[in-house]
Design a protein around this motif. Structure first.
Motif, PDB file in Angstrom:
ATOM      1  N   PRO A  18     -19.987 -30.742 118.326  1.00 27.38           N
ATOM      2  CA  PRO A  18     -19.458 -32.104 118.386  1.00 27.38           C
ATOM      3  C   PRO A  18     -20.605 -33.109 118.447  1.00 27.38           C
ATOM      4  O   PRO A  18     -21.704 -32.774 118.914  1.00 27.38           O
ATOM      5  CB  PRO A  18     -18.652 -32.114 119.699  1.00 27.38           C
ATOM      6  CG  PRO A  18     -18.361 -30.686 119.993  1.00 27.38           C
ATOM      7  CD  PRO A  18     -19.516 -29.908 119.435  1.00 27.38           C
ATOM      8  N   ARG A  21     -23.841 -33.297 120.937  1.00 26.19           N
ATOM      9  CA  ARG A  21     -23.896 -32.085 121.780  1.00 26.19           C
ATOM     10  C   ARG A  21     -24.867 -31.073 121.199  1.00 26.19           C
ATOM     11  O   ARG A  21     -24.926 -30.875 119.995  1.00 26.19           O
ATOM     12  CB  ARG A  21     -22.517 -31.416 121.874  1.00 26.19           C
ATOM     13  CG  ARG A  21     -21.396 -32.258 122.439  1.00 26.19           C
ATOM     14  CD  ARG A  21     -21.600 -32.677 123.885  1.00 26.19           C
ATOM     15  NE  ARG A  21     -21.627 -31.630 124.838  1.00 26.19           N
ATOM     16  CZ  ARG A  21     -20.584 -31.220 125.561  1.00 26.19           C
ATOM     17  NH1 ARG A  21     -19.419 -31.788 125.423  1.00 26.19           N
ATOM     18  NH2 ARG A  21     -20.724 -30.256 126.430  1.00 26.19           N
ATOM     19  N   LEU A  23     -25.373 -27.169 121.412  1.00 20.53           N
ATOM     20  CA  LEU A  23     -24.692 -25.962 121.890  1.00 20.53           C
ATOM     21  C   LEU A  23     -25.614 -24.755 121.972  1.00 20.53           C
ATOM     22  O   LEU A  23     -25.195 -23.692 122.441  1.00 20.53           O
ATOM     23  CB  LEU A  23     -23.518 -25.630 120.968  1.00 20.53           C
ATOM     24  CG  LEU A  23     -22.425 -26.690 120.846  1.00 20.53           C
ATOM     25  CD1 LEU A  23     -21.354 -26.226 119.867  1.00 20.53           C
ATOM     26  CD2 LEU A  23     -21.824 -27.007 122.200  1.00 20.53           C
ATOM     27  N   THR A  77     -15.762 -18.775 120.601  1.00 17.68           N
ATOM     28  CA  THR A  77     -15.598 -19.680 121.730  1.00 17.68           C
ATOM     29  C   THR A  77     -16.984 -20.028 122.273  1.00 17.68           C
ATOM     30  O   THR A  77     -17.860 -19.166 122.358  1.00 17.68           O
ATOM     31  CB  THR A  77     -14.699 -19.101 122.843  1.00 17.68           C
ATOM     32  OG1 THR A  77     -14.521 -20.096 123.866  1.00 17.68           O
ATOM     33  CG2 THR A  77     -15.234 -17.849 123.456  1.00 17.68           C
ATOM     34  N   ASP A  79     -18.827 -22.355 125.425  1.00 13.07           N
ATOM     35  CA  ASP A  79     -18.563 -23.024 126.698  1.00 13.07           C
ATOM     36  C   ASP A  79     -19.749 -23.912 127.078  1.00 13.07           C
ATOM     37  O   ASP A  79     -20.595 -23.527 127.877  1.00 13.07           O
ATOM     38  CB  ASP A  79     -18.306 -21.975 127.778  1.00 13.07           C
ATOM     39  CG  ASP A  79     -17.799 -22.584 129.064  1.00 13.07           C
ATOM     40  OD1 ASP A  79     -17.466 -23.783 129.079  1.00 13.07           O
ATOM     41  OD2 ASP A  79     -17.742 -21.864 130.068  1.00 13.07           O
ATOM     42  N   GLY A  82     -19.852 -29.110 131.064  1.00 16.63           N
ATOM     43  CA  GLY A  82     -18.776 -30.102 131.099  1.00 16.63           C
ATOM     44  C   GLY A  82     -17.415 -29.436 131.103  1.00 16.63           C
ATOM     45  O   GLY A  82     -17.285 -28.238 131.339  1.00 16.63           O
ATOM     46  N   VAL A  83     -16.404 -30.199 130.817  1.00 20.27           N
ATOM     47  CA  VAL A  83     -15.034 -29.711 130.941  1.00 20.27           C
ATOM     48  C   VAL A  83     -14.531 -28.997 129.695  1.00 20.27           C
ATOM     49  O   VAL A  83     -13.504 -28.320 129.734  1.00 20.27           O
ATOM     50  CB  VAL A  83     -14.067 -30.862 131.298  1.00 20.27           C
ATOM     51  CG1 VAL A  83     -14.413 -31.450 132.653  1.00 20.27           C
ATOM     52  CG2 VAL A  83     -14.070 -31.940 130.230  1.00 20.27           C
ATOM     53  N   GLU A  84     -15.223 -29.130 128.571  1.00 20.18           N
ATOM     54  CA  GLU A  84     -14.737 -28.522 127.341  1.00 20.18           C
ATOM     55  C   GLU A  84     -15.042 -27.035 127.280  1.00 20.18           C
ATOM     56  O   GLU A  84     -16.066 -26.567 127.777  1.00 20.18           O
ATOM     57  CB  GLU A  84     -15.368 -29.190 126.114  1.00 20.18           C
ATOM     58  CG  GLU A  84     -14.949 -30.621 125.906  1.00 20.18           C
ATOM     59  CD  GLU A  84     -15.590 -31.203 124.679  1.00 20.18           C
ATOM     60  OE1 GLU A  84     -14.850 -31.648 123.794  1.00 20.18           O
ATOM     61  OE2 GLU A  84     -16.839 -31.218 124.615  1.00 20.18           O
ATOM     62  N   ASN A  85     -14.141 -26.277 126.670  1.00 20.51           N
ATOM     63  CA  ASN A  85     -14.343 -24.884 126.293  1.00 20.51           C
ATOM     64  C   ASN A  85     -13.784 -24.772 124.885  1.00 20.51           C
ATOM     65  O   ASN A  85     -12.571 -24.753 124.698  1.00 20.51           O
ATOM     66  CB  ASN A  85     -13.641 -23.930 127.253  1.00 20.51           C
ATOM     67  CG  ASN A  85     -13.920 -22.481 126.885  1.00 20.51           C
ATOM     68  OD1 ASN A  85     -14.876 -22.176 126.198  1.00 20.51           O
ATOM     69  ND2 ASN A  85     -13.056 -21.599 127.341  1.00 20.51           N
ATOM     70  N   LEU A  86     -14.661 -24.742 123.890  1.00 21.51           N
ATOM     71  CA  LEU A  86     -14.261 -24.795 122.492  1.00 21.51           C
ATOM     72  C   LEU A  86     -13.828 -23.424 122.000  1.00 21.51           C
ATOM     73  O   LEU A  86     -14.547 -22.440 122.170  1.00 21.51           O
ATOM     74  CB  LEU A  86     -15.420 -25.306 121.643  1.00 21.51           C
ATOM     75  CG  LEU A  86     -16.085 -26.596 122.135  1.00 21.51           C
ATOM     76  CD1 LEU A  86     -17.324 -26.892 121.314  1.00 21.51           C
ATOM     77  CD2 LEU A  86     -15.117 -27.745 122.093  1.00 21.51           C
ATOM     78  N   ARG A  88     -12.261 -21.705 118.361  1.00 24.56           N
ATOM     79  CA  ARG A  88     -11.959 -21.985 116.963  1.00 24.56           C
ATOM     80  C   ARG A  88     -11.753 -20.684 116.185  1.00 24.56           C
ATOM     81  O   ARG A  88     -12.453 -19.700 116.416  1.00 24.56           O
ATOM     82  CB  ARG A  88     -13.095 -22.743 116.286  1.00 24.56           C
ATOM     83  CG  ARG A  88     -13.426 -24.078 116.887  1.00 24.56           C
ATOM     84  CD  ARG A  88     -12.377 -25.130 116.517  1.00 24.56           C
ATOM     85  NE  ARG A  88     -12.757 -26.442 116.961  1.00 24.56           N
ATOM     86  CZ  ARG A  88     -12.401 -26.979 118.108  1.00 24.56           C
ATOM     87  NH1 ARG A  88     -11.683 -26.271 118.953  1.00 24.56           N
ATOM     88  NH2 ARG A  88     -12.758 -28.194 118.451  1.00 24.56           N
TER      89      ARG A  88
END
Length: 96
Positions: A18, A21, A23, A77, A79, A82-86, A88
């Protein structure tokens, strides 16, 4: 992607972060499943980052998972902090 059932090799999953970000240091897992549902907790395997792609070794000679002939869905996935855990759906894989 098509891989023979006798082959042990990496499945590579390109990842687009995103906006804003990074990763590359975030924990990443890959699931390779034959069903149409989201992967269950036990189907995720710890992957690694290489050149901006996640990869998982699959196959009968030391892979994280040995796959029989068939069609599979590849999930990823990530992680990040923060609060997001992607999570796809990354693509498909055929084992011949």
């Amino acid at each position: 992607m098509v891989i023979p059932a006798s082959s042990t090799e990496y499945v590579h999953v390109p990842v687009t972060a995103p906006a804003g970000r990074d990763l590359s240091g975030a924990p990443v897992k890959i699931a390779v499943v034959a069903h149409g549902d989201n992967p269950a907790e036990g189907e995720w395997h710890t992957a690694e980052w290489v050149d901006g792609k996640a990869r998982l070794l699959v196959g009968p000679d030391g892979g994280a998972v040995t796959l029989t002939r068939g069609n599979y869905r590849v999930w990823i996935t990530v992680d990040p902090p923060g609060v997001e855990n992607l999570v796809r759906l990354a693509g498909s894989l055929t084992i011949s």
